[in-house]
Design a protein around this motif. Structure first.
Motif, PDB file in Angstrom:
ATOM      1  N   LEU A 142       0.993  -0.862  -0.022  1.00 53.64           N
ATOM      2  CA  LEU A 142      -0.245   0.033   0.039  1.00 53.64           C
ATOM      3  C   LEU A 142       1.007   0.931   0.046  1.00 53.64           C
ATOM      4  CD1 LEU A 142      -2.460  -0.789   2.427  1.00 53.64           C
ATOM      5  CD2 LEU A 142      -2.639  -0.716  -0.186  1.00 53.64           C
ATOM      6  N   LEU A 143       2.281   1.675   0.549  1.00 57.19           N
ATOM      7  CA  LEU A 143       2.970   2.518   0.715  1.00 57.19           C
ATOM      8  C   LEU A 143       3.743   2.536  -1.065  1.00 57.19           C
ATOM      9  CD1 LEU A 143       3.859   1.928   3.917  1.00 57.19           C
ATOM     10  CD2 LEU A 143       2.722   4.578   3.442  1.00 57.19           C
ATOM     11  N   VAL A 144       4.008   1.527  -1.218  1.00 52.21           N
ATOM     12  CA  VAL A 144       4.256   2.177  -3.029  1.00 52.21           C
ATOM     13  C   VAL A 144       3.412   2.460  -3.650  1.00 52.21           C
ATOM     14  CG1 VAL A 144       5.406   0.170  -4.543  1.00 52.21           C
ATOM     15  CG2 VAL A 144       6.317   0.128  -2.250  1.00 52.21           C
ATOM     16  N   TYR A 145       1.923   1.890  -3.253  1.00 51.84           N
ATOM     17  CA  TYR A 145       1.404   2.048  -3.996  1.00 51.84           C
ATOM     18  C   TYR A 145       1.306   4.264  -4.049  1.00 51.84           C
ATOM     19  CZ  TYR A 145      -3.247   3.536  -5.795  1.00 51.84           C
ATOM     20  OH  TYR A 145      -4.735   4.491  -6.352  1.00 51.84           O
ATOM     21  N   ARG A 146       0.997   4.754  -2.737  1.00 52.27           N
ATOM     22  CA  ARG A 146       0.931   5.911  -2.312  1.00 52.27           C
ATOM     23  C   ARG A 146       2.407   6.173  -2.635  1.00 52.27           C
ATOM     24  NH1 ARG A 146      -2.025   9.015  -2.150  1.00 52.27           N
ATOM     25  NH2 ARG A 146      -3.835   8.229  -1.104  1.00 52.27           N
TER      26      ARG A 146
ATOM     27  N   ALA B  20       5.531   8.458   2.741  1.00 53.35           N
ATOM     28  CA  ALA B  20       5.205   6.843   2.078  1.00 53.35           C
ATOM     29  C   ALA B  20       6.638   6.513   2.856  1.00 53.35           C
ATOM     30  CB  ALA B  20       4.020   6.671   0.884  1.00 53.35           C
ATOM     31  N   LEU B  21       7.192   7.443   2.263  1.00 53.39           N
ATOM     32  CA  LEU B  21       9.236   7.327   1.838  1.00 53.39           C
ATOM     33  C   LEU B  21       9.535   6.134   3.508  1.00 53.39           C
ATOM     34  CD1 LEU B  21      11.045   6.137  -0.349  1.00 53.39           C
ATOM     35  CD2 LEU B  21      12.262   7.805  -0.404  1.00 53.39           C
ATOM     36  N   ASP B  22       9.489   7.945   4.378  1.00 53.60           N
ATOM     37  CA  ASP B  22       9.946   7.451   5.434  1.00 53.60           C
ATOM     38  C   ASP B  22       9.383   6.108   6.481  1.00 53.60           C
ATOM     39  OD1 ASP B  22      11.391   8.116   7.873  1.00 53.60           O
ATOM     40  OD2 ASP B  22       9.374   9.099   8.045  1.00 53.60           O
ATOM     41  N   SER B  23       7.711   6.033   5.530  1.00 50.55           N
ATOM     42  CA  SER B  23       6.774   4.965   6.383  1.00 50.55           C
ATOM     43  C   SER B  23       7.443   3.481   5.651  1.00 50.55           C
ATOM     44  CB  SER B  23       5.702   4.684   5.907  1.00 50.55           C
ATOM     45  OG  SER B  23       5.122   5.788   7.046  1.00 50.55           O
ATOM     46  N   VAL B  24       8.086   3.714   4.269  1.00 49.55           N
ATOM     47  CA  VAL B  24       8.729   2.522   4.181  1.00 49.55           C
ATOM     48  C   VAL B  24       9.331   1.943   4.630  1.00 49.55           C
ATOM     49  CG1 VAL B  24       9.787   1.332   2.090  1.00 49.55           C
ATOM     50  CG2 VAL B  24       7.681   2.257   1.450  1.00 49.55           C
ATOM     51  N   GLY B  25      10.183   2.995   5.024  1.00 50.93           N
ATOM     52  CA  GLY B  25      11.526   2.642   5.839  1.00 50.93           C
ATOM     53  C   GLY B  25      11.991   2.246   7.129  1.00 50.93           C
ATOM     54  N   MET B  26      10.246   2.348   7.971  1.00 51.75           N
ATOM     55  CA  MET B  26      10.410   2.426   9.030  1.00 51.75           C
ATOM     56  C   MET B  26       9.529   0.477   9.064  1.00 51.75           C
ATOM     57  SD  MET B  26      10.880   4.161  11.170  1.00 51.75           S
ATOM     58  CE  MET B  26       9.486   5.584  12.231  1.00 51.75           C
ATOM     59  N   ASN B  27       8.926   0.560   8.029  1.00 53.40           N
ATOM     60  CA  ASN B  27       8.329  -0.715   7.411  1.00 53.40           C
ATOM     61  C   ASN B  27       9.487  -1.920   7.890  1.00 53.40           C
ATOM     62  OD1 ASN B  27       5.907  -0.543   8.290  1.00 53.40           O
ATOM     63  ND2 ASN B  27       4.730   0.205   6.014  1.00 53.40           N
ATOM     64  N   MET B  28      10.673  -1.458   6.691  1.00 49.59           N
ATOM     65  CA  MET B  28      11.923  -2.301   7.093  1.00 49.59           C
ATOM     66  C   MET B  28      12.001  -2.521   7.948  1.00 49.59           C
ATOM     67  SD  MET B  28      13.055  -0.708   3.178  1.00 49.59           S
ATOM     68  CE  MET B  28      14.518  -2.267   3.362  1.00 49.59           C
ATOM     69  N   MET B  29      12.597  -1.737   9.006  1.00 53.16           N
ATOM     70  CA  MET B  29      13.027  -1.870  10.197  1.00 53.16           C
ATOM     71  C   MET B  29      12.203  -3.234  10.589  1.00 53.16           C
ATOM     72  SD  MET B  29      14.252   1.981  11.718  1.00 53.16           S
ATOM     73  CE  MET B  29      14.499   1.352  13.103  1.00 53.16           C
ATOM     74  N   GLY B  30      10.911  -2.538  10.708  1.00 58.61           N
ATOM     75  CA  GLY B  30       9.893  -4.024  11.271  1.00 58.61           C
ATOM     76  C   GLY B  30      10.121  -4.725  10.864  1.00 58.61           C
ATOM     77  N   MET B  31      10.477  -5.293   9.809  1.00 58.42           N
ATOM     78  CA  MET B  31      10.856  -6.360   9.277  1.00 58.42           C
ATOM     79  C   MET B  31      11.951  -7.321   9.358  1.00 58.42           C
ATOM     80  SD  MET B  31       8.776  -6.550   5.009  1.00 58.42           S
ATOM     81  CE  MET B  31       8.485  -8.057   5.247  1.00 58.42           C
ATOM     82  N   ALA B  32      12.609  -6.431   9.296  1.00 59.79           N
ATOM     83  CA  ALA B  32      14.499  -6.710  10.187  1.00 59.79           C
ATOM     84  C   ALA B  32      13.910  -7.120  11.211  1.00 59.79           C
ATOM     85  CB  ALA B  32      15.477  -5.857  10.192  1.00 59.79           C
ATOM     86  N   ALA B  33      13.421  -6.433  12.032  1.00 56.30           N
ATOM     87  CA  ALA B  33      13.083  -6.859  13.587  1.00 56.30           C
ATOM     88  C   ALA B  33      12.319  -8.534  13.594  1.00 56.30           C
ATOM     89  CB  ALA B  33      12.231  -5.504  14.954  1.00 56.30           C
ATOM     90  N   LEU B  34      11.031  -8.372  12.781  1.00 56.70           N
ATOM     91  CA  LEU B  34      10.621  -9.515  12.657  1.00 56.70           C
ATOM     92  C   LEU B  34      11.949 -10.741  12.575  1.00 56.70           C
ATOM     93  CD1 LEU B  34       7.070  -8.771  11.978  1.00 56.70           C
ATOM     94  CD2 LEU B  34       8.057  -9.424  13.988  1.00 56.70           C
ATOM     95  N   THR B  35      12.054 -10.985  11.782  1.00 59.21           N
ATOM     96  CA  THR B  35      13.329 -11.547  11.354  1.00 59.21           C
ATOM     97  C   THR B  35      14.396 -11.555  11.801  1.00 59.21           C
ATOM     98  OG1 THR B  35      13.285 -10.571   8.862  1.00 59.21           O
ATOM     99  CG2 THR B  35      14.819 -11.816   8.770  1.00 59.21           C
ATOM    100  N   ALA B  36      14.856 -10.908  12.910  1.00 60.85           N
ATOM    101  CA  ALA B  36      16.412 -11.161  14.087  1.00 60.85           C
ATOM    102  C   ALA B  36      14.863 -12.095  14.964  1.00 60.85           C
ATOM    103  CB  ALA B  36      16.144  -9.503  14.745  1.00 60.85           C
TER     104      ALA B  36
END
Length: 103
Positions: free
Chosen positions: A29-33, A46-62
């Motif tokens: 949805l953020l890429v669409y935005r 939206a780009l800033d939120s993508v970065g935050m989501n990437m941090m969240g994905m890395a944390a969940l992967t950890a």
């Protein structure tokens, strides 16, 4: 006691996978935005939120992968995200990122 520990690992794994799926939907949805944002400020947020989501994905992967190396990646993403946000905000405000005063 051993069964309780095994059940808690299973619950954590299932919750982490569900959260990864939710963040993936959020990224789509953020890429669409980013593509169809009406203003540059919307695209920047939206780009800033993508970065935050990437941090969240890395944390969940950890959480899923028992290693401490991913924590360094999370910190690096956070630092680069902050620098990028400052650069985008400066560009939106002044039109240039690096001021060159040739006085």
């Amino acid at each position: 006691m051993n069964q309780l520990l095994s059940a808690s690992y299973t619950i954590i794994e299932i919750a982490t996978i569900i959260c990864l799926a939710a963040i993936s939907v959020s990224l789509i949805l953020l890429v669409y935005r980013i593509i169809t944002g009406p203003t540059s400020a919307d695209r920047a947020v939206a780009l800033d939120s993508v970065g935050m989501n990437m941090m969240g994905m890395a944390a969940l992967t950890a959480v899923l992968i028992p290693t401490t190396k991913i924590n360094d990646v999370i910190l690096l993403i956070g630092i680069l995200l902050f620098i990028g946000t400052v650069a985008i905000a400066k560009y939106l405000e002044k039109g240039v990122i690096i001021d060159r005063d040739l006085d």
